[in-house]
Design a protein around this motif. Structure first.
Motif, mmCIF file in Angstrom:
data_model
loop_
_atom_site.group_PDB
_atom_site.id
_atom_site.type_symbol
_atom_site.label_atom_id
_atom_site.label_comp_id
_atom_site.label_asym_id
_atom_site.label_seq_id
_atom_site.Cartn_x
_atom_site.Cartn_y
_atom_site.Cartn_z
ATOM 1 N N LEU A 13 6.284 11.901 3.318
ATOM 2 C CA LEU A 13 6.474 10.392 3.572
ATOM 3 C C LEU A 13 5.733 9.914 4.806
ATOM 4 O O LEU A 13 5.395 8.858 5.091
ATOM 5 C CB LEU A 13 8.054 10.267 3.621
ATOM 6 N N ARG A 14 5.781 10.960 5.794
ATOM 7 C CA ARG A 14 5.298 10.651 7.180
ATOM 8 C C ARG A 14 3.738 10.141 6.795
ATOM 9 O O ARG A 14 2.981 9.494 7.622
ATOM 10 C CB ARG A 14 5.213 11.807 8.302
ATOM 11 N N GLY A 15 3.048 11.095 5.902
ATOM 12 C CA GLY A 15 1.624 10.931 5.592
ATOM 13 C C GLY A 15 1.252 9.517 5.032
ATOM 14 O O GLY A 15 0.234 8.868 5.371
ATOM 15 N N HIS A 23 9.584 2.976 10.692
ATOM 16 C CA HIS A 23 9.224 1.538 10.553
ATOM 17 C C HIS A 23 8.930 0.932 8.996
ATOM 18 O O HIS A 23 9.189 0.134 8.403
ATOM 19 C CB HIS A 23 8.206 0.991 11.289
ATOM 20 N N ALA A 24 8.131 2.131 8.597
ATOM 21 C CA ALA A 24 7.803 1.870 7.027
ATOM 22 C C ALA A 24 8.874 1.879 6.031
ATOM 23 O O ALA A 24 8.973 0.960 5.147
ATOM 24 C CB ALA A 24 6.752 2.918 6.623
ATOM 25 N N ARG A 50 0.776 -1.058 -0.148
ATOM 26 C CA ARG A 50 0.132 0.014 0.041
ATOM 27 C C ARG A 50 0.868 1.089 -0.010
ATOM 28 O O ARG A 50 0.509 2.327 -0.733
ATOM 29 C CB ARG A 50 -0.898 0.100 1.313
ATOM 30 N N ALA A 51 1.918 1.056 0.786
ATOM 31 C CA ALA A 51 3.002 2.363 0.746
ATOM 32 C C ALA A 51 3.580 2.539 -0.764
ATOM 33 O O ALA A 51 3.873 3.659 -0.986
ATOM 34 C CB ALA A 51 4.135 2.122 1.692
ATOM 35 N N LYS A 52 3.997 1.336 -1.399
ATOM 36 C CA LYS A 52 4.416 1.508 -2.712
ATOM 37 C C LYS A 52 3.244 2.062 -3.701
ATOM 38 O O LYS A 52 3.709 2.934 -4.411
ATOM 39 C CB LYS A 52 4.862 0.221 -3.241
ATOM 40 N N ARG A 53 2.217 1.837 -3.274
ATOM 41 C CA ARG A 53 1.142 2.252 -4.399
ATOM 42 C C ARG A 53 0.841 3.600 -3.963
ATOM 43 O O ARG A 53 0.689 4.422 -4.999
ATOM 44 C CB ARG A 53 -0.141 1.565 -3.983
ATOM 45 N N ASP A 90 -0.717 6.570 6.664
ATOM 46 C CA ASP A 90 -1.894 5.946 5.897
ATOM 47 C C ASP A 90 -1.919 4.278 6.018
ATOM 48 O O ASP A 90 -3.019 3.849 5.816
ATOM 49 C CB ASP A 90 -1.929 6.313 4.515
ATOM 50 N N VAL A 91 -0.785 3.744 6.198
ATOM 51 C CA VAL A 91 -0.845 2.491 6.342
ATOM 52 C C VAL A 91 -0.320 1.737 7.767
ATOM 53 O O VAL A 91 -0.353 0.725 7.787
ATOM 54 C CB VAL A 91 0.355 1.728 5.087
ATOM 55 N N GLY A 92 -0.547 2.714 8.790
ATOM 56 C CA GLY A 92 -0.658 2.418 9.906
ATOM 57 C C GLY A 92 0.777 2.062 10.416
ATOM 58 O O GLY A 92 1.255 1.217 11.513
#
Length: 284
Positions: free
Chosen positions: A196-198, A209-210, A180-183, A202-204
Motif C-alpha cells: 500500500l505504501r508503494g 494521506h492517500a 490512480r491509486a484505485k487503478r 506512486d501517486v505522490g
C-alpha cells in the motif's frame, strides 16, 4: 430531478449483468439476501413477502432490496430473474430500496420488452446459465451485443425507479491521485503481496494521506477496497471450482491456508469449507 455528475464520476459506476433466466425460481422459499441488485418479472403464480405482508401476482415487476427478507413463491410460479450490478466503488447501489418494490408491467412496457429481448439473445448464444453465466465463453461481438441489450433494459429500469420515486445515490470524487491509486489496486496481481505504501508513493502521497482521500472518495480504505477484490475471487473459486483451499490461499497471496481461512471467515461469517458446501447447495 435529473441526476448529474461529471463524466469522470459516472465512469466509476459499475454496471453489468450477473445473470438472467426464466422459469421456476431457483429457490422456492426462504430468506433472500444479495450484495447485488435483483429484479423479477412474475410470469405466473404469486410471490408472498414476509409472511403475507405483501403479495405480488403475475404481470408485476418485483425490485428486491439487499437486506434480508423472507419470500415464498407459489408452486406454479414462473419468473424472469435479472441479477445485476449497479454500484459505486464504496459498495453503495445507485438505487437501494429499503423494502420490496413492485410495479405492474403495463406501467413500464419498455422494461418487459427489453428484458425479453435480452433473454432471447442470451438463449440464442447459450449464455443463459443462471449463477454460472459469468464463467461461460463467448466472442467479443456476442459480449458487446449482450451488453448493449442489458443497457437498453437498464435505461427502462432507470425510468421505473424514477416512477417509483426512488432517489439515486451519487458518488463524487475529483482528486486524480485517488483515481490512480484505485487503478493501482485494481491492476495489482492477486497472487503477489500488496504494498500500500508503494501504491500511495506512486501517486505522490503518503499512505495516511492517500488512505484519507481514498476513504473520502469511496467510503472505505484502500485495504478494504482491495480485500473486496480478493473476497470476490475467493468466493468464485470456492463456489465454482474444486481448487484446494491451500491453492486458493496461495493465489491470493496468503502465507498459508490457516491465515486465509481466518481472513475469509471474518468476511463471510463462514469458514471456506463451509462456504463451499453452502454455495454448492444454493447453486444446486
Amino acid at each position: 430531478m435529473k441526476a448529474e455528475l461529471s463524466y469522470m464520476n459516472w465512469r466509476d459506476l459499475d454496471a453489468h449483468l450477473v445473470w438472467i433466466y426464466s422459469g421456476a425460481p431457483v429457490l422456492q422459499s426462504g430468506r433472500f439476501q444479495s450484495r447485488d441488485s435483483s429484479a423479477w418479472l412474475m410470469l405466473q403464480g404469486e410471490l408472498e413477502i414476509e409472511g403475507g405482508a405483501q403479495t405480488i401476482g403475475a404481470g408485476e415487476w418485483v425490485f428486491v432490496p439487499r437486506k434480508s427478507h423472507r419470500r415464498v413463491f407459489s408452486s406454479d410460479a414462473k419468473i424472469i430473474s435479472v441479477k445485476f450490478v449497479l454500484s459505486w466503488p464504496d459498495g453503495r447501489l445507485l438505487f437501494e430500496p429499503s423494502q420490496v418494490l413492485s410495479m405492474p408491467s403495463v406501467q413500464c412496457p419498455k422494461l418487459e420488452r427489453a428484458v425479453r429481448a435480452l433473454l432471447k439473445y442470451v438463449k440464442k448464444i447459450q449464455l443463459e446459465a443462471g449463477n454460472a453465466m459469468h464463467a461461460q465463453s463467448l466472442s467479443l461481438e456476442e459480449y458487446l451485443q449482450s451488453k448493449q441489450l442489458f443497457e437498453t433494459w437498464l435505461m427502462a429500469y432507470l425510468e421505473a425507479m424514477m416512477a417509483l420515486g426512488m432517489d439515486a445515490y451519487l458518488s463524487r470524487r475529483e482528486d486524480v491521485r485517488v483515481v490512480r491509486a484505485k487503478r493501482g489496486l485494481e491492476q495489482h496481481p492477486l497472487h503477489t503481496p500488496l504494498d500500500l505504501r508503494g501504491i500511495a508513493g506512486d501517486v505522490g502521497l503518503s499512505l495516511g494521506h492517500a488512505d484519507t482521500l481514498f476513504h473520502q472518495s469511496y467510503g472505505q480504505t484502500m485495504r478494504a477496497y482491495y480485500d473486496a477484490r480478493r473476497y470476490t475471487a475467493a468466493c468464485h473459486w470456492l463456489s465454482r471450482t474444486q481448487m484446494p483451499i491451500k491453492e486458493i490461499a496461495f493465489n491470493l497471496a496468503f502465507k498459508d491456508a490457516a491465515t486465509f481461512s481466518h481472513w475469509f471467515k471474518r468476511h463471510a461469517q463462514r469458514a471456506p469449507r463451509h462456504y463451499r458446501e453452502w454455495a454448492t447447495q444454493q447453486i444446486g
